[in-house]
Design a protein around this motif. Structure first.
Motif, PDB file in Angstrom:
ATOM      1  N   LEU A   1     -18.878  67.833  12.024  1.00  0.00           N
ATOM      2  CA  LEU A   1     -17.636  67.410  12.466  1.00  0.00           C
ATOM      3  C   LEU A   1     -17.110  65.916  11.986  1.00  0.00           C
ATOM      4  N   GLY A   2     -16.300  66.142  11.365  1.00  0.00           N
ATOM      5  CA  GLY A   2     -15.000  65.289  10.406  1.00  0.00           C
ATOM      6  C   GLY A   2     -14.100  64.753  10.815  1.00  0.00           C
ATOM      7  N   PHE A   3     -13.434  63.506  10.489  1.00  0.00           N
ATOM      8  CA  PHE A   3     -11.421  62.896  11.223  1.00  0.00           C
ATOM      9  C   PHE A   3     -10.731  63.678   9.844  1.00  0.00           C
ATOM     10  N   ARG A   4     -10.041  64.151  10.632  1.00  0.00           N
ATOM     11  CA  ARG A   4      -8.707  64.861   9.791  1.00  0.00           C
ATOM     12  C   ARG A   4      -7.650  64.145   9.533  1.00  0.00           C
ATOM     13  N   VAL A   5      -8.099  63.089   9.538  1.00  0.00           N
ATOM     14  CA  VAL A   5      -6.888  61.398   8.518  1.00  0.00           C
ATOM     15  C   VAL A   5      -8.226  60.129   8.194  1.00  0.00           C
ATOM     16  N   SER A   6      -7.691  59.688   7.154  1.00  0.00           N
ATOM     17  CA  SER A   6      -8.837  59.020   6.466  1.00  0.00           C
ATOM     18  C   SER A   6      -8.501  57.968   7.634  1.00  0.00           C
ATOM     19  N   GLY A   7      -9.142  56.539   7.020  1.00  0.00           N
ATOM     20  CA  GLY A   7      -9.164  55.558   7.808  1.00  0.00           C
ATOM     21  C   GLY A   7     -10.630  54.778   8.337  1.00  0.00           C
ATOM     22  N   ARG A   8     -10.718  53.800   8.596  1.00  0.00           N
ATOM     23  CA  ARG A   8     -12.072  53.215   8.791  1.00  0.00           C
ATOM     24  C   ARG A   8     -12.448  53.159  10.860  1.00  0.00           C
ATOM     25  N   ILE A   9     -13.866  53.060  11.082  1.00  0.00           N
ATOM     26  CA  ILE A   9     -14.196  53.725  12.002  1.00  0.00           C
ATOM     27  C   ILE A   9     -14.103  52.451  13.199  1.00  0.00           C
ATOM     28  N   ALA A  10     -14.336  52.758  14.106  1.00  0.00           N
ATOM     29  CA  ALA A  10     -13.902  51.006  14.843  1.00  0.00           C
ATOM     30  C   ALA A  10     -14.737  51.328  16.212  1.00  0.00           C
ATOM     31  N   ARG A  11     -15.530  52.027  16.512  1.00  0.00           N
ATOM     32  CA  ARG A  11     -16.493  52.585  16.786  1.00  0.00           C
ATOM     33  C   ARG A  11     -16.940  54.278  17.346  1.00  0.00           C
ATOM     34  N   ARG A  12     -18.020  53.978  17.715  1.00  0.00           N
ATOM     35  CA  ARG A  12     -19.090  54.966  17.778  1.00  0.00           C
ATOM     36  C   ARG A  12     -19.963  54.929  19.004  1.00  0.00           C
ATOM     37  N   TRP A  13     -18.821  56.261  20.409  1.00  0.00           N
ATOM     38  CA  TRP A  13     -19.082  56.104  21.341  1.00  0.00           C
ATOM     39  C   TRP A  13     -20.886  56.978  21.981  1.00  0.00           C
ATOM     40  N   LEU A  14     -20.930  57.192  21.007  1.00  0.00           N
ATOM     41  CA  LEU A  14     -22.658  58.052  21.612  1.00  0.00           C
ATOM     42  C   LEU A  14     -23.442  57.905  20.369  1.00  0.00           C
TER      43      LEU A  14
END
Length: 355
Positions: free
Chosen positions: A58-71
């Motif tokens: 899986l990946g994000f459908r928009v660009s950006g900076r990852i703020a948090r990885r929950w798992l």
């Protein structure tokens, strides 16, 4: 008296000769094994692992900076669980801009409605021009179309904001992360890999020459490397068409007939390949006696405790074993050591007697 003295030494001499004759045929201890029928040919044993049949990256459908990885890796997730989030600042700004444009167009559409009603009323009383009415109605339609476009823009901006949160749509296990918090990712870039634990399979790498010989009647036995008694059978589901450029092996995926509870994802397994063959017997190489152009083995008579040679037909041989097509029957005992010093009918003791 003299005749008696002569007869006694002759009798003693004959007795000694008889005793030497009996000692000339000693009872020999031998090593032996029971013949067991073989209907499956072993083609090899290979190391593999248990993997999920279905995996998704899986990946994000928009660009950006990852703020948090929950798992973390190994976590189990349910449908709708949050995996990671982006910094939503850009998406929030786009949503506010779209909502502002919508408010502006809504105001224009209200004015266009009022103007169209006013021109219609004037025209109905006979004091308004047709041209003015046409302009007002055209402006109303144009503003209505702009209003729909603005609403779509707001809806899209809200979707973009929602896309900044990465969620799963099915129950799975997190198997790998390809990105970390603080990293900037593009739309569609791989971020996390999920595996569905409900359907598992065994995965092995086979040499190219063996992969090309796989047949439909081939049987795979999958066992835990640390606990070989826990095993199951499997069938070939998929074989990669091309060999790996580095290892020159082809990956095979096996469908498990049953899945023991201890077959967890990533568990190391040992996979044995076997194929149905015509009945045959396998014996140690040391059991073979080759003499006068014949291939023979010594067969033990368990009742008389004697041995006799038996002609056999060889299928295969190597430094450790021989495979016989015929000549011996299941359950018969065959000598496996000292075959060159035995004689037909010789008395023997074998390992079963010692026990």
């Amino acid at each position: 008296m003299n005749r008696l003295m002569i007869v006694l030494p002759v009798a003693l001499l004959l007795s000694a000769c008889g005793s030497d004759k009996e000692q000339a045929e000693p009872v020999r201890p031998v090593l032996s094994t029971l013949v067991e029928p073989q209907v499956q040919a072993q083609l090899g044993r290979f190391a593999g692992s248990i993997q999920a049949r279905f995996e998704s990256t899986l990946g994000f459908r928009v660009s950006g900076r990852i703020a948090r990885r929950w798992l973390d890796v190994g976590a189990q997730v349910k449908p709708g669980d949050t995996l990671a989030t982006l910094d939503p600042t850009d998406q929030q700004n786009q949503l506010r801009a779209a909502e502002g444009d919508l408010a502006k167009v809504q105001a224009q559409w209200i004015n266009a409605q009022a103007d169209a009603r006013r021109q219609q009323q004037l025209y109905d009383r006979g004091v308004g021009a047709q041209a003015q009415l046409d302009i007002a109605q055209t402006n109303l339609k144009t503003t209505g179309a702009a209003l729909e476009q603005a609403r779509s823009a707001v809806s899209q901006a809200r979707d973009q904001l929602d896309y900044s949160t990465l969620r799963t749509d099915h129950a799975a296990v997190v198997t790998a992360w390809q990105a970390e918090a603080g990293q900037t990712v593009s739309a569609g870039q791989a971020v996390v890999t999920l595996a569905r634990p409900d359907v598992k399979e065994a995965v092995i790498d086979l040499p190219t020459y063996l992969a090309e010989q796989l047949s439909k009647d081939l049987t795979f036995t999958v066992a835990l490397q640390l606990e070989p008694s826990i095993s199951t059978t499997a069938t070939l589901r998929e074989l990669e068409p091309q060999a790996d450029a580095t290892t020159r092996t082809r990956r095979a995926r096996l469908t498990l007939v049953s899945t023991p509870d201890t077959f967890h994802l990533g568990t190391a397994v040992s996979v044995t390949l076997s194929s149905a063959v015509s009945p045959r017997s396998e014996l140690p190489r040391s059991a073979l006696l080759e003499r006068d152009g014949k291939t023979q083995v010594w067969v033990v008579d368990p009742q008389q405790k004697t041995v006799a040679t038996r002609d056999v037909q060889l299928l295969e041989r190597d430094p450790q074993r021989i495979v016989l097509a015929s000549g011996v029957q299941p359950g018969e005992r065959v000598v496996t050591a000292g075959v060159n010093i035995l004689k037909p009918g010789q008395k023997v003791t074998f390992d079963e007697d010692a026990r």
